[in-house]
Design a protein around this motif. Structure first.
Motif, PDB file in Angstrom:
ATOM      1  N   VAL A  34      10.367 -10.662  72.714  1.00  0.00           N
ATOM      2  CA  VAL A  34      11.663 -10.593  72.107  1.00  0.00           C
ATOM      3  C   VAL A  34      12.554 -11.568  72.628  1.00  0.00           C
ATOM      4  O   VAL A  34      12.821 -11.307  74.108  1.00  0.00           O
ATOM      5  CB  VAL A  34      12.295  -9.265  72.074  1.00  0.00           C
ATOM      6  CG1 VAL A  34      13.501  -9.203  71.226  1.00  0.00           C
ATOM      7  CG2 VAL A  34      11.131  -8.498  70.987  1.00  0.00           C
ATOM      8  N   GLU A  35      13.278 -12.570  72.109  1.00  0.00           N
ATOM      9  CA  GLU A  35      14.424 -13.392  72.516  1.00  0.00           C
ATOM     10  C   GLU A  35      15.463 -13.563  71.939  1.00  0.00           C
ATOM     11  O   GLU A  35      15.305 -13.402  70.468  1.00  0.00           O
ATOM     12  CB  GLU A  35      13.568 -14.744  72.903  1.00  0.00           C
ATOM     13  CG  GLU A  35      12.487 -14.858  73.697  1.00  0.00           C
ATOM     14  CD  GLU A  35      11.853 -16.343  73.868  1.00  0.00           C
ATOM     15  OE1 GLU A  35      11.070 -16.388  74.709  1.00  0.00           O
ATOM     16  OE2 GLU A  35      11.610 -16.949  72.798  1.00  0.00           O
ATOM     17  N   HIS A  36      16.670 -14.136  72.308  1.00  0.00           N
ATOM     18  CA  HIS A  36      17.824 -14.440  71.502  1.00  0.00           C
ATOM     19  C   HIS A  36      17.321 -15.587  70.563  1.00  0.00           C
ATOM     20  O   HIS A  36      16.617 -16.355  70.982  1.00  0.00           O
ATOM     21  CB  HIS A  36      19.070 -14.540  72.400  1.00  0.00           C
ATOM     22  CG  HIS A  36      19.453 -13.515  73.018  1.00  0.00           C
ATOM     23  ND1 HIS A  36      20.420 -12.651  72.267  1.00  0.00           N
ATOM     24  CD2 HIS A  36      19.407 -12.834  74.142  1.00  0.00           C
ATOM     25  CE1 HIS A  36      20.626 -11.605  73.062  1.00  0.00           C
ATOM     26  NE2 HIS A  36      20.015 -11.793  74.157  1.00  0.00           N
ATOM     27  N   ALA A  37      17.684 -15.513  69.134  1.00  0.00           N
ATOM     28  CA  ALA A  37      17.536 -16.857  68.317  1.00  0.00           C
ATOM     29  C   ALA A  37      18.636 -17.664  68.506  1.00  0.00           C
ATOM     30  O   ALA A  37      19.741 -17.390  69.268  1.00  0.00           O
ATOM     31  CB  ALA A  37      17.780 -16.029  66.895  1.00  0.00           C
ATOM     32  N   GLN A  38      18.431 -18.832  68.221  1.00  0.00           N
ATOM     33  CA  GLN A  38      19.224 -19.882  68.400  1.00  0.00           C
ATOM     34  C   GLN A  38      19.927 -20.335  67.124  1.00  0.00           C
ATOM     35  O   GLN A  38      19.435 -19.766  66.225  1.00  0.00           O
ATOM     36  CB  GLN A  38      18.402 -21.128  68.514  1.00  0.00           C
ATOM     37  CG  GLN A  38      17.698 -21.168  70.064  1.00  0.00           C
ATOM     38  CD  GLN A  38      16.688 -22.551  70.483  1.00  0.00           C
ATOM     39  OE1 GLN A  38      16.720 -23.336  69.667  1.00  0.00           O
ATOM     40  NE2 GLN A  38      16.203 -22.512  71.462  1.00  0.00           N
TER      41      GLN A  38
END
Length: 102
Positions: A34-38
């Motif tokens: 899970v990562e922050h979206a751009q």
């Protein structure tokens, strides 16, 4: 991928085969990262998208939402988006839009 992203209510989704990346959450045969979206948040769909930009009707929307709005509402977008709340500045915004084309 886009159908699964909508189902999971996420802005971006990448599905890949192979070994799980370092730091992934692993559940049996599936791993998640899970990562922050751009990008920026779309005013309409609330997804984070790299195609979000300010449109002529003064809204920050992604290309997908802009296509839907413009196809279905065309010239009435200002009224739809703002109603009568900002009717006094509509002529100014229209003039600004026309000046940008010069």
């Amino acid at each position: 991928n886009s159908d699964v992203a909508q189902l999971l209510i996420v802005s971006q989704l990448t599905i890949a085969e192979g070994p799980a990346p370092e730091g992934a959450l692993v559940f049996e045969d599936v791993a998640f990262v899970v990562e922050h979206a751009q990008g920026q948040v779309c005013d309409r769909c609330r997804r984070i998208d790299t195609t979000v930009k300010e449109r002529s009707y003064q809204a920050l929307v992604c290309d997908h939402c802009a296509e839907i709005l413009e196809e279905n509402f065309g010239e009435n977008l200002w009224d739809l988006w703002f109603g009568d709340k900002f009717s006094d500045i509509k002529p100014k915004a229209q003039a600004m839009k026309e000046n940008k084309r010069l």
